[in-house]
Scaffold this motif. Structure first.
Motif, PDB file in Angstrom:
ATOM      1  N   GLN A 135     -48.181 -33.841  -8.041  1.00  0.00           N
ATOM      2  CA  GLN A 135     -48.679 -34.708  -9.308  1.00  0.00           C
ATOM      3  C   GLN A 135     -47.451 -35.267 -10.046  1.00  0.00           C
ATOM      4  N   VAL A 136     -46.208 -34.728 -10.109  1.00  0.00           N
ATOM      5  CA  VAL A 136     -45.209 -35.337 -10.639  1.00  0.00           C
ATOM      6  C   VAL A 136     -44.590 -36.687  -9.807  1.00  0.00           C
ATOM      7  N   ILE A 137     -44.681 -36.367  -8.709  1.00  0.00           N
ATOM      8  CA  ILE A 137     -44.071 -37.658  -7.806  1.00  0.00           C
ATOM      9  C   ILE A 137     -45.085 -38.784  -7.780  1.00  0.00           C
ATOM     10  N   MET A 138     -46.432 -38.442  -7.619  1.00  0.00           N
ATOM     11  CA  MET A 138     -47.679 -39.336  -7.806  1.00  0.00           C
ATOM     12  C   MET A 138     -47.462 -40.178  -9.122  1.00  0.00           C
ATOM     13  N   ARG A 139     -47.195 -39.410 -10.156  1.00  0.00           N
ATOM     14  CA  ARG A 139     -47.255 -39.940 -11.551  1.00  0.00           C
ATOM     15  C   ARG A 139     -45.927 -40.692 -11.843  1.00  0.00           C
ATOM     16  N   TYR A 140     -44.775 -40.361 -11.692  1.00  0.00           N
ATOM     17  CA  TYR A 140     -43.555 -41.016 -11.923  1.00  0.00           C
ATOM     18  C   TYR A 140     -43.026 -41.851 -10.791  1.00  0.00           C
ATOM     19  N   ILE A 141     -43.021 -41.727  -9.539  1.00  0.00           N
ATOM     20  CA  ILE A 141     -42.764 -42.621  -8.645  1.00  0.00           C
ATOM     21  C   ILE A 141     -43.647 -43.560  -8.131  1.00  0.00           C
ATOM     22  N   PHE A 142     -44.863 -43.125  -7.998  1.00  0.00           N
ATOM     23  CA  PHE A 142     -45.928 -44.184  -7.558  1.00  0.00           C
ATOM     24  C   PHE A 142     -46.797 -44.609  -8.625  1.00  0.00           C
ATOM     25  N   ALA A 143     -46.555 -44.378  -9.972  1.00  0.00           N
ATOM     26  CA  ALA A 143     -47.431 -44.614 -10.833  1.00  0.00           C
ATOM     27  C   ALA A 143     -48.922 -44.384 -10.987  1.00  0.00           C
ATOM     28  N   HIS A 144     -49.254 -43.399 -10.051  1.00  0.00           N
ATOM     29  CA  HIS A 144     -50.720 -43.096  -9.854  1.00  0.00           C
ATOM     30  C   HIS A 144     -50.760 -41.715 -10.277  1.00  0.00           C
ATOM     31  N   ALA A 145     -51.750 -41.235 -11.058  1.00  0.00           N
ATOM     32  CA  ALA A 145     -51.924 -40.172 -11.497  1.00  0.00           C
ATOM     33  C   ALA A 145     -53.313 -39.514 -10.669  1.00  0.00           C
ATOM     34  N   ASN A 146     -53.553 -38.200 -10.501  1.00  0.00           N
ATOM     35  CA  ASN A 146     -54.648 -37.710  -9.919  1.00  0.00           C
ATOM     36  C   ASN A 146     -55.213 -36.736 -10.884  1.00  0.00           C
ATOM     37  N   SER A 147     -56.273 -36.928 -11.385  1.00  0.00           N
ATOM     38  CA  SER A 147     -57.016 -35.884 -12.135  1.00  0.00           C
ATOM     39  C   SER A 147     -57.262 -34.415 -11.582  1.00  0.00           C
ATOM     40  N   TRP A 148     -57.442 -34.307 -10.231  1.00  0.00           N
ATOM     41  CA  TRP A 148     -57.846 -33.055  -9.527  1.00  0.00           C
ATOM     42  C   TRP A 148     -56.603 -32.417  -9.369  1.00  0.00           C
ATOM     43  N   SER A 149     -55.425 -32.688  -9.305  1.00  0.00           N
ATOM     44  CA  SER A 149     -54.310 -32.012  -9.044  1.00  0.00           C
ATOM     45  C   SER A 149     -53.880 -31.115 -10.368  1.00  0.00           C
ATOM     46  N   GLU A 150     -54.214 -31.938 -11.502  1.00  0.00           N
ATOM     47  CA  GLU A 150     -53.542 -31.014 -12.672  1.00  0.00           C
ATOM     48  C   GLU A 150     -54.834 -30.000 -12.972  1.00  0.00           C
ATOM     49  N   GLU A 151     -56.085 -30.361 -12.764  1.00  0.00           N
ATOM     50  CA  GLU A 151     -57.137 -29.633 -12.931  1.00  0.00           C
ATOM     51  C   GLU A 151     -57.143 -28.505 -12.083  1.00  0.00           C
ATOM     52  N   LEU A 152     -56.942 -28.691 -10.788  1.00  0.00           N
ATOM     53  CA  LEU A 152     -56.828 -27.470  -9.704  1.00  0.00           C
ATOM     54  C   LEU A 152     -55.605 -26.581 -10.159  1.00  0.00           C
TER      55      LEU A 152
END
Length: 167
Positions: free
Chosen positions: A34-51
């Motif tokens: 989630q951190v890599i997706m959010r801060y490197i690729f600027a794309h957050a996934n809601s499923w990962s945080e929820e899981l």
């Protein structure tokens, strides 16, 4: 009888510890993703945080059962240690019984929550909310099982003068 029940709980605790180790590892991987997706690729996934959140809640409930068995919950040790062993054992029995009564009521309400949650879906994972809500009855049953052992051990210690229950 108590010895056999304790052996059953020993085996159950080993399974719980394996589950905890696996789910904590999965949480670390998911949160790193989630951190890599959010801060490197600027794309957050809601499923990962929820899981990760649901796994953490399950871990807390399973860990609470282990903590009851090990007498590791928060308590005011200074007051408890000032009492003689017999009074300490009696107070432990009373507190354990009170906790078990509360857990039985909580179990009843948590089953209703699971039934209600089956009609709604989680936003990120798209699973029925009864799955994350089921951590409550699962954890409560585990806590009741370990509380019963604590209760039985303390009653046995009360019957044998000079013997005190060790966590």
């Amino acid at each position: 009888m108590l010895r056999g029940y304790s052996k059953f709980l020993d085996a159950l605790e080993k399974v719980e510890k394996v589950i905890l180790a696996v789910t904590v590892g999965i949480m670390v991987i998911i949160i790193a993703y989630q951190v890599i997706m959010r801060y490197i690729f600027a794309h957050a996934n809601s499923w990962s945080e929820e899981l990760a959140r649901y796994l953490f809640i399950y871990d807390v409930m399973i860990g609470a059962a282990i903590a009851i068995r090990r007498n590791s919950h928060l308590q005011i040790d200074i007051l408890i240690n000032l009492m003689n062993p017999k009074v300490r054992t009696i107070l432990t029995i009373i507190a354990t019984l009170a906790g078990m009564v509360f857990m039985v009521f909580l179990l009843s309400y948590s089953i209703t929550l699971v039934q209600t949650g089956s009609r709604t879906m989680s936003a990120g994972l798209g699973i029925p909310m009864s799955i994350p809500y089921s951590c409550m009855p699962v954890g409560i049953v585990l806590m009741l099982l370990t509380s019963l052992e604590v209760l039985l051990k303390n009653i046995a210690a009360l019957r044998e003068p000079g013997k005190e229950v060790q966590a």
